[in-house]
Write a protein that holds these residues in place. Sequence first.
Motif, PDB file in Angstrom:
ATOM      1  N   TYR A 114      -5.784  -2.462  -3.194  1.00 50.24           N
ATOM      2  CA  TYR A 114      -6.255  -1.577  -4.253  1.00 50.24           C
ATOM      3  C   TYR A 114      -7.552  -0.871  -3.865  1.00 50.24           C
ATOM      4  N   LEU A 115      -8.371  -1.530  -3.059  1.00 49.60           N
ATOM      5  CA  LEU A 115      -9.577  -0.870  -2.548  1.00 49.60           C
ATOM      6  C   LEU A 115      -9.197   0.343  -1.705  1.00 49.60           C
ATOM      7  N   GLN A 116      -8.174   0.196  -0.875  1.00 53.24           N
ATOM      8  CA  GLN A 116      -7.733   1.315  -0.045  1.00 53.24           C
ATOM      9  C   GLN A 116      -7.175   2.447  -0.913  1.00 53.24           C
ATOM     10  N   VAL A 117      -6.488   2.096  -1.995  1.00 54.86           N
ATOM     11  CA  VAL A 117      -5.956   3.112  -2.918  1.00 54.86           C
ATOM     12  C   VAL A 117      -7.106   3.900  -3.539  1.00 54.86           C
ATOM     13  N   ILE A 118      -8.158   3.204  -3.938  1.00 55.61           N
ATOM     14  CA  ILE A 118      -9.336   3.871  -4.509  1.00 55.61           C
ATOM     15  C   ILE A 118      -9.914   4.874  -3.519  1.00 55.61           C
ATOM     16  N   LYS A 119      -9.978   4.487  -2.258  1.00 56.93           N
ATOM     17  CA  LYS A 119     -10.509   5.378  -1.219  1.00 56.93           C
ATOM     18  C   LYS A 119      -9.603   6.580  -0.997  1.00 56.93           C
ATOM     19  N   ASP A 120      -8.286   6.341  -1.025  1.00 56.14           N
ATOM     20  CA  ASP A 120      -7.335   7.415  -0.726  1.00 56.14           C
ATOM     21  C   ASP A 120      -7.106   8.355  -1.904  1.00 56.14           C
ATOM     22  N   TYR A 121      -7.325   7.846  -3.127  1.00 56.29           N
ATOM     23  CA  TYR A 121      -7.092   8.663  -4.331  1.00 56.29           C
ATOM     24  C   TYR A 121      -8.287   8.561  -5.275  1.00 56.29           C
ATOM     25  N   PRO A 122      -9.409   9.127  -4.871  1.00 54.23           N
ATOM     26  CA  PRO A 122     -10.616   9.039  -5.699  1.00 54.23           C
ATOM     27  C   PRO A 122     -10.386   9.645  -7.082  1.00 54.23           C
TER      28      PRO A 122
ATOM     29  N   LEU B 294       0.831  -1.201   0.000  1.00 50.50           N
ATOM     30  CA  LEU B 294       0.000   0.000   0.000  1.00 50.50           C
ATOM     31  C   LEU B 294       0.868   1.254   0.000  1.00 50.50           C
ATOM     32  N   SER B 295       1.889   1.282   0.834  1.00 48.88           N
ATOM     33  CA  SER B 295       2.739   2.482   0.915  1.00 48.88           C
ATOM     34  C   SER B 295       3.480   2.726  -0.392  1.00 48.88           C
ATOM     35  N   GLN B 296       3.898   1.658  -1.071  1.00 50.31           N
ATOM     36  CA  GLN B 296       4.633   1.835  -2.323  1.00 50.31           C
ATOM     37  C   GLN B 296       3.713   2.290  -3.463  1.00 50.31           C
ATOM     38  N   VAL B 297       2.514   1.712  -3.529  1.00 56.53           N
ATOM     39  CA  VAL B 297       1.559   2.150  -4.554  1.00 56.53           C
ATOM     40  C   VAL B 297       1.209   3.621  -4.335  1.00 56.53           C
ATOM     41  N   GLU B 298       0.989   3.988  -3.097  1.00 53.42           N
ATOM     42  CA  GLU B 298       0.613   5.376  -2.816  1.00 53.42           C
ATOM     43  C   GLU B 298       1.791   6.324  -3.029  1.00 53.42           C
ATOM     44  N   LYS B 299       3.015   5.852  -2.862  1.00 52.45           N
ATOM     45  CA  LYS B 299       4.188   6.686  -3.182  1.00 52.45           C
ATOM     46  C   LYS B 299       4.207   6.995  -4.675  1.00 52.45           C
ATOM     47  N   ILE B 300       3.882   5.994  -5.484  1.00 52.24           N
ATOM     48  CA  ILE B 300       3.820   6.208  -6.935  1.00 52.24           C
ATOM     49  C   ILE B 300       2.742   7.230  -7.271  1.00 52.24           C
ATOM     50  N   PHE B 301       1.567   7.093  -6.665  1.00 50.27           N
ATOM     51  CA  PHE B 301       0.480   8.050  -6.912  1.00 50.27           C
ATOM     52  C   PHE B 301       0.887   9.465  -6.532  1.00 50.27           C
ATOM     53  N   GLU B 302       1.647   9.601  -5.442  1.00 54.26           N
ATOM     54  CA  GLU B 302       2.064  10.928  -4.977  1.00 54.26           C
ATOM     55  C   GLU B 302       3.112  11.548  -5.896  1.00 54.26           C
ATOM     56  N   LEU B 303       4.081  10.742  -6.322  1.00 54.30           N
ATOM     57  CA  LEU B 303       5.209  11.281  -7.085  1.00 54.30           C
ATOM     58  C   LEU B 303       4.943  11.331  -8.586  1.00 54.30           C
ATOM     59  N   VAL B 304       3.917  10.614  -9.032  1.00 54.61           N
ATOM     60  CA  VAL B 304       3.509  10.676 -10.437  1.00 54.61           C
ATOM     61  C   VAL B 304       2.064  11.183 -10.461  1.00 54.61           C
ATOM     62  N   PRO B 305       1.870  12.481 -10.281  1.00 52.99           N
ATOM     63  CA  PRO B 305       0.521  13.022 -10.133  1.00 52.99           C
ATOM     64  C   PRO B 305      -0.183  13.206 -11.481  1.00 52.99           C
ATOM     65  N   ASP B 306      -1.458  13.438 -11.393  1.00 51.75           N
ATOM     66  CA  ASP B 306      -2.254  13.927 -12.539  1.00 51.75           C
ATOM     67  C   ASP B 306      -2.539  12.892 -13.611  1.00 51.75           C
ATOM     68  N   ILE B 307      -2.099  11.640 -13.449  1.00 49.54           N
ATOM     69  CA  ILE B 307      -2.464  10.635 -14.451  1.00 49.54           C
ATOM     70  C   ILE B 307      -3.230   9.504 -13.762  1.00 49.54           C
ATOM     71  N   PRO B 308      -4.163   8.870 -14.482  1.00 57.61           N
ATOM     72  CA  PRO B 308      -4.895   7.733 -13.905  1.00 57.61           C
ATOM     73  C   PRO B 308      -4.070   6.454 -14.022  1.00 57.61           C
TER      74      PRO B 308
END
Length: 375
Positions: free
Chosen positions: A295-303, A266-280
């Motif tokens: 992945y469910l938690q990622v959906i909740k954290d990055y709607p 979870l922490s690594q996926v969310e690090k990617i979302f944070e450092l690679v912004p603006d793309i789905p």
Amino acid sequence: MINKILLEILYRFKLTFSKIKLKFGIKTGFVKSLMIAPYKGFGSREKVYLIGRVLKDRGIGLSEISDSRWKNFSKMYKRFMSWEIPNVKVKATINGDSWIAETDDEGYFEFFINPKQPLQNTTPWVSLELELIDQIVPNQGKVNTKARVIIPTKDVEYGIISDIDDTIVPTGATRIWEMLKTTFLGNAHRRIPFPGVAAFYQALEKGTDGKENNPLFYVSSSPWNLYDFLTEMMSVHGIPLGPLMLRDLGLSREQLIAGSHFDHKLSQVEKIFELVPDIPFILIGDSGQYDPEIYLQVIKDYPGRVKMIYIRHVSEKRKETVLHVKNKMKSLGVDMLLIEDTLKAAEDALSKGWIREDDIQDIINEKIQDGLNNS
């Protein structure tokens, strides 16, 4: 409290032993050449993340399909019995500007680079120069290497984040003995991906314009010691390369072995979302080790950031749980497809307009060929 004190004592003992071992290795000449092992980084034009390690040069090299089990085991032994170089400085240079990082107790260094000017890359991969500043062994000479980081271009359509074990290659991650046997006695040539995976990931990388601009990221609970093994496996089998986010399994001040699979991924996926912004992102995993829940938690954290989730069905015991998670995802506006066949995921991606119809035939052909090779 007692457990915490015991952990601190064990960790201090480990550090002392490592320092004595390294000092002895240098003095006797057993450690006479060093290497910087960079792991592929990622980020945006404004911020770049890179991790790597300074080690004794292990001289492992690439594998051959004909390598014996003993040779495979010998190379894997070298990967795990590494000599880490702690508390030394590494310099990273990009576009003439430099940054310094220091290795930790396990030899890892980490860069969070904010370029003075936004990077102007027209292709996804950007190179950095890495150099070891400190003198550690006699007659050391210059220790340097190139590192690569992936920076999405303006032509990016989406990113892809994928698990590895039992998602890309069958490893029996839920069966410990099977996984250990596969890891220690096999090599990159013998780790065969699921049929059609390489062509499917190539199709996702190309997207609809065929330009290979969509970045792939791989997140796994495997240890960093397997980094070169996994990248070689991907290269051998034509799976597009991308950053691998692995983990350190060793004793630390906070834990006896490793943190939880869930928390790490979870922490690594969310690090990617944070450092690679603006793309789905399209997320790919398997049903055996909590990928759906992560992945469910990622959906909740990055709607709004997750386009689709593909989950390979590898655990009948967890099927009911996974379908329950799927319903929760659906209520949040994200579809999840539970598949047993890579082609089903590819056909779904085609129906949604995310890959090209021309690439479907490549996936079918590869799937047929893979099936013949594995029969």
